[in-house]
Design an enzyme around this catalytic site. Structure first.
Site, PDB file in Angstrom:
ATOM      1  N   GLU A 165       0.998  -1.054   0.059  1.00  0.00           N
ATOM      2  CA  GLU A 165       0.035   0.077   0.094  1.00  0.00           C
ATOM      3  C   GLU A 165       0.814   1.457  -0.162  1.00  0.00           C
ATOM      4  O   GLU A 165       1.007   2.039   1.014  1.00  0.00           O
ATOM      5  CB  GLU A 165      -0.964   0.016   1.263  1.00  0.00           C
ATOM      6  CG  GLU A 165      -2.192   0.843   0.993  1.00  0.00           C
ATOM      7  CD  GLU A 165      -2.993   0.927   2.113  1.00  0.00           C
ATOM      8  OE1 GLU A 165      -3.662   0.160   2.754  1.00  0.00           O
ATOM      9  OE2 GLU A 165      -3.141   2.356   2.706  1.00  0.00           O
ATOM     10  N   HIS A 214       2.203   4.893  -1.696  1.00  0.00           N
ATOM     11  CA  HIS A 214       1.319   5.890  -2.639  1.00  0.00           C
ATOM     12  C   HIS A 214       2.401   6.715  -3.652  1.00  0.00           C
ATOM     13  O   HIS A 214       3.486   6.956  -2.998  1.00  0.00           O
ATOM     14  CB  HIS A 214       0.576   6.665  -1.754  1.00  0.00           C
ATOM     15  CG  HIS A 214      -0.383   5.864  -0.997  1.00  0.00           C
ATOM     16  ND1 HIS A 214      -1.500   5.267  -1.653  1.00  0.00           N
ATOM     17  CD2 HIS A 214      -0.580   5.495   0.179  1.00  0.00           C
ATOM     18  CE1 HIS A 214      -2.383   4.750  -0.836  1.00  0.00           C
ATOM     19  NE2 HIS A 214      -1.819   4.505   0.284  1.00  0.00           N
ATOM     20  N   ASP A 243       2.118   1.764   3.766  1.00  0.00           N
ATOM     21  CA  ASP A 243       1.458   3.081   3.509  1.00  0.00           C
ATOM     22  C   ASP A 243       2.284   4.117   3.578  1.00  0.00           C
ATOM     23  O   ASP A 243       1.721   5.027   3.873  1.00  0.00           O
ATOM     24  CB  ASP A 243       0.406   3.023   4.666  1.00  0.00           C
ATOM     25  CG  ASP A 243      -0.882   3.988   4.284  1.00  0.00           C
ATOM     26  OD1 ASP A 243      -0.848   4.245   3.205  1.00  0.00           O
ATOM     27  OD2 ASP A 243      -2.032   4.145   4.914  1.00  0.00           O
TER      28      ASP A 243
HETATM   29 ZN    ZN Z   1      -2.893   4.238   2.115  1.00  0.00          ZN
END
Ligand code: ZN
Length: 320
Positions: free
Chosen positions: A8, A10, A281
């Site tokens: 995940e 970005h 993340d």
């Molecule tokens: Zn995320």
């Protein structure tokens, strides 16, 4: 340090910054600037953070909401395509470190299906990341059947990333600290995945695969309760199998934004360690913290390497 594939992670490209800006509107300027710099960098900064966390490969997905908030359908289709081409070019520069998730214009089921297929087959992406609802429309909407038909045929992962809900739930009123990542996104995204199950999407498309971050957005914790309340005795929802079956079969989860043993152990017990993958993340969470956590958590060594990279290699066809 165990080598890792992170799911995940970005990025942003220039034409998507305007979609993204409102999501950081309340933040101090320095923090916003830092996130923008990290999201748009594919070089030193990102690679240093990956190295510090032991991440050998990052699967990059567009920072939300992207075209999920685009009201013009033709623009959504065009921008999604150019965003995917942009990402493919960045991956080509570092194919040893980066892979990609497709960004899709869910306003148009057929266009989304075609773009998914193009990204998987031509650009060699390993699935798609959809940033929650598209202008209030969720992924169980009947108009999206052609999309699920294609996702089923491709048997590729459709990762649902959290987003702000259409409107805030009254129960959160007066408590801004409960909004977004604290609690709101978990409820929104877990509910989104449950909508797919309750709409029978996985009965019609049993090879469809959905990804959830944040250790499964609390769903692994609730399997028994979902099953006990949805049988003939209470409220028969007309599914072929118990609700838990779909969560165990059609949903794969990541550890993104959850560096803690309790939910990990629950997820292992509920879903099995072979359906859990690592996620950092980046840049919204600290990749180094996530990496260090997985390296040092008290779990079986075979389970650690499965979660760190072996499951991603098997499920997404990647090489760590
Ligand atoms: Zn995320």
């Amino acid at each position: 340090m165990v080598k890792k594939i992170a799911l995940e992670e970005h990025f942003l490209c220039p034409e998507f910054i305007d979609y993204w800006n409102p999501t950081v509107a309340g933040m101090p300027a320095a923090k916003r600037e830092n996130l923008l710099n990290r999201n748009t960098d594919f070089g030193e900064m990102r690679l240093a953070s990956m190295d510090a966390a032991g991440i050998s490969r990052a699967v990059l997905g567009l920072a939300g909401p992207g075209v999920q908030q685009e009201s013009d359908v033709a623009t959504a289709i065009r921008n999604a395509k150019s965003g995917n081409d942009f990402l493919a070019k960045e991956i080509q520069k570092r194919p040893d470190r980066y892979s990609g998730f497709a960004h899709l214009p869910m306003q148009d089921a057929k266009a989304a299906a075609n773009e998914l297929e193009r990204c998987v087959k031509d650009l060699k992406f390993c699935g798609a990341m959809i940033n929650g609802h598209t202008l209030g429309q969720y992924l169980d909407h009947p108009s999206l059947e052609p999309f699920w038909e294609r996702a089923n045929a491709l048997n590729t992962l459709i990762y649902i990333h959290p987003t702000d809900p259409v409107s805030a739930a009254p129960v959160l009123e007066g408590h801004p600290g409960l909004r977004r990542a604290t609690w709101e996104w978990t409820f929104e995204t877990g509910s989104h995945a449950l909508r797919l199950i309750f709409a029978g999407v996985f009965d019609r498309f049993p090879k469809a695969r959905v990804g959830l971050g944040h250790m499964g957005e609390t769903l692994p914790y609730l399997l028994w309760r979902f099953d006990s309340r949805t049988g003939p005795e209470f409220y028969d929802v007309g599914l072929k199998k118990p609700v838990s079956h779909y969560i165990k079969t059609n949903i794969e989860i990541t550890t993104s934004g959850m560096c803690s043993a309790e939910p990990l152990n629950c997820a292992i017990a509920a879903l099995g360690a072979d359906r859990i993958m690592f996620g950092a993340d980046y840049p919204f969470e600290k990749a180094e913290e996530a990496g260090h956590w997985l390296d040092t958590e008290k779990i079986d060594e075979a389970v650690r390497t499965d979660i760190a990279y072996k499951n991603a290699e098997r499920l997404l066809g990647l090489k760590a």
